[in-house]
Design an enzyme around this catalytic site. Sequence first.
Site, short mmCIF file in Angstrom:
data_model
loop_
_atom_site.label_atom_id
_atom_site.label_comp_id
_atom_site.label_asym_id
_atom_site.label_seq_id
_atom_site.Cartn_x
_atom_site.Cartn_y
_atom_site.Cartn_z
N TYR A 32 0.83 -1.21 0.00
CA TYR A 32 0.00 0.00 0.00
C TYR A 32 0.87 1.26 0.00
O TYR A 32 2.09 1.19 0.19
CB TYR A 32 -0.94 0.02 1.21
CG TYR A 32 -0.28 0.37 2.53
CD1 TYR A 32 0.54 -0.54 3.19
CD2 TYR A 32 -0.45 1.62 3.11
CE1 TYR A 32 1.14 -0.22 4.39
CE2 TYR A 32 0.15 1.95 4.32
CZ TYR A 32 0.94 1.03 4.96
OH TYR A 32 1.55 1.35 6.13
N ARG A 51 7.93 4.01 -4.86
CA ARG A 51 8.04 3.06 -3.74
C ARG A 51 7.02 1.93 -3.89
O ARG A 51 7.30 0.78 -3.54
CB ARG A 51 7.87 3.80 -2.40
CG ARG A 51 8.22 2.93 -1.21
CD ARG A 51 8.26 3.72 0.09
NE ARG A 51 6.97 4.29 0.43
CZ ARG A 51 6.76 5.13 1.45
NH1 ARG A 51 7.77 5.51 2.22
NH2 ARG A 51 5.56 5.58 1.70
N ARG A 99 -8.29 -20.17 -0.84
CA ARG A 99 -7.19 -19.92 0.09
C ARG A 99 -6.15 -21.04 0.06
O ARG A 99 -6.31 -22.05 0.74
CB ARG A 99 -7.73 -19.71 1.50
CG ARG A 99 -6.66 -19.26 2.48
CD ARG A 99 -7.20 -19.13 3.90
NE ARG A 99 -6.13 -18.76 4.80
CZ ARG A 99 -5.23 -19.62 5.28
NH1 ARG A 99 -5.28 -20.88 4.94
NH2 ARG A 99 -4.27 -19.19 6.09
N HIS A 101 -1.64 -21.07 0.06
CA HIS A 101 -0.58 -20.09 0.29
C HIS A 101 0.11 -19.62 -0.98
O HIS A 101 0.34 -18.44 -1.17
CB HIS A 101 0.46 -20.66 1.27
CG HIS A 101 0.00 -20.64 2.70
ND1 HIS A 101 -1.11 -21.31 3.14
CD2 HIS A 101 0.52 -20.02 3.79
CE1 HIS A 101 -1.27 -21.11 4.43
NE2 HIS A 101 -0.29 -20.33 4.85
N LYS A 145 6.48 -1.75 1.84
CA LYS A 145 5.30 -1.21 2.52
C LYS A 145 4.18 -2.23 2.38
O LYS A 145 3.28 -2.10 1.54
CB LYS A 145 4.94 0.15 1.94
CG LYS A 145 4.13 1.03 2.89
CD LYS A 145 4.22 2.48 2.49
CE LYS A 145 3.20 3.37 3.17
NZ LYS A 145 3.28 3.43 4.62
N GLU A 177 12.52 2.56 13.71
CA GLU A 177 11.55 3.59 13.36
C GLU A 177 10.41 3.52 14.36
O GLU A 177 10.50 2.79 15.34
CB GLU A 177 11.07 3.40 11.91
CG GLU A 177 10.46 2.03 11.67
CD GLU A 177 10.12 1.77 10.20
OE1 GLU A 177 9.91 2.73 9.45
OE2 GLU A 177 10.03 0.58 9.83
N LEU A 201 11.21 1.43 6.81
CA LEU A 201 10.61 1.99 5.61
C LEU A 201 11.32 3.32 5.32
O LEU A 201 11.44 4.16 6.22
CB LEU A 201 9.12 2.25 5.84
CG LEU A 201 8.41 2.71 4.57
CD1 LEU A 201 8.20 1.54 3.62
CD2 LEU A 201 7.08 3.36 4.90
C1 LIG Z 1 6.53 1.93 9.60
C2 LIG Z 1 6.53 3.26 8.91
N1 LIG Z 1 7.67 3.97 8.86
C3 LIG Z 1 7.72 5.18 8.28
C4 LIG Z 1 6.60 5.76 7.72
C5 LIG Z 1 6.69 7.13 7.11
O1 LIG Z 1 6.64 7.05 5.70
P1 LIG Z 1 6.17 8.29 4.83
O2 LIG Z 1 6.96 9.48 5.24
O3 LIG Z 1 6.46 7.86 3.43
O4 LIG Z 1 4.70 8.48 5.10
C6 LIG Z 1 5.39 5.05 7.72
C7 LIG Z 1 4.21 5.63 7.10
O5 LIG Z 1 3.18 5.01 6.98
C8 LIG Z 1 5.35 3.77 8.33
O6 LIG Z 1 4.22 3.06 8.38
#
Ligand SMILES: Cc1ncc(COP(=O)(O)O)c(C=O)c1O
Length: 285
Positions: A32, A51, A99, A101, A145, A177, A201
């Site tokens: 997403y 991304r 369903r 895998h 993501k 993070e 991320l």
């Molecule tokens: C785990 C995580 N890290 C960092 C971010 C920040 O990413 P962005 O600045 O692209 O929104 C997000 C945003 O959803 C996130 O879910």
Amino acid sequence: MTVYFYRDRFVESGQSAVPIEERAYNYGDGIYELVRFDQGRPVGLDEHLERLETSAAAVRLRLPFPLAKIRAIVVEAASRVEAPVVDVYFQISRGEAPRVHAFPEAEPVLALFAKPGKTYTDEFRRAGVSVITVPDERWSNCYIKSLNLLPNVLAKQAAVEAGVYDAVFVRDGFVTEASASNVFGFHAGTFHTAPAERGILNGITRRFIIAAIRELGLPLCEERMSAKFFEQEVEGAFITSTTMDIMPVCAINGRVLPSLAENSPVWTVLNRMRELSRGAGLSVG
Ligand SMILES: Cc1ncc(COP(=O)(O)O)c(C=O)c1O
């Protein structure tokens, strides 16, 4: 007012029932993005789409439409919401199939919603938000993501139950993070943030902030930040995401950080980052 798109068309709320054997639903098998439109202008849309492609390739997911068409649907969705700030969430799943895998013979599905975005006042930011640190129990591919956000959900819930705003992940003694944002520390005139490795991320907002810090000629240490340094030593910290911009942190595990002065480097970076991210055509790839 929320606008929905499912599969190949815009739908009314309630018409977008998801099949039970849908892989996003059964496995979290999808990816997403969330992009913000500010006064009708997308912030970092190219970067978000790029991304999305990276995430799709990483999990061997075929996009249901060419990227240009996905872009057009996202822009159209945003334009259907009458609000100064609009957030468009869009996900792509591996589709509907019995369903099992392994990858099924199924068509990938785009699902999207767009709605007015939550904004924060400068007063709220000046007060800042408190965070706790929690163990990072996620997989090792957090640069993707993916829809699998259960550890993030549990971390945010732990924060709520601790009476704070968010949870910062710590893996092997280092800050990665936060539950839905990237983390920066500020100490002795230098900004610190984790490098964009597989375990985090690479936030689009993070990239705008790094661009702002570099452009302002301020010192930046893009190296792993130890939990001890973050918890006990940083003089300032902030979390960053598409929906928050920069959100200053006022306390870490109960340790209160000094409040930010208007002329502090953090505020300077915040303001410059906003200008950069709103500037046309800026690439922070
Ligand atoms: C785990 C995580 N890290 C960092 C971010 C920040 O990413 P962005 O600045 O692209 O929104 C997000 C945003 O959803 C996130 O879910």
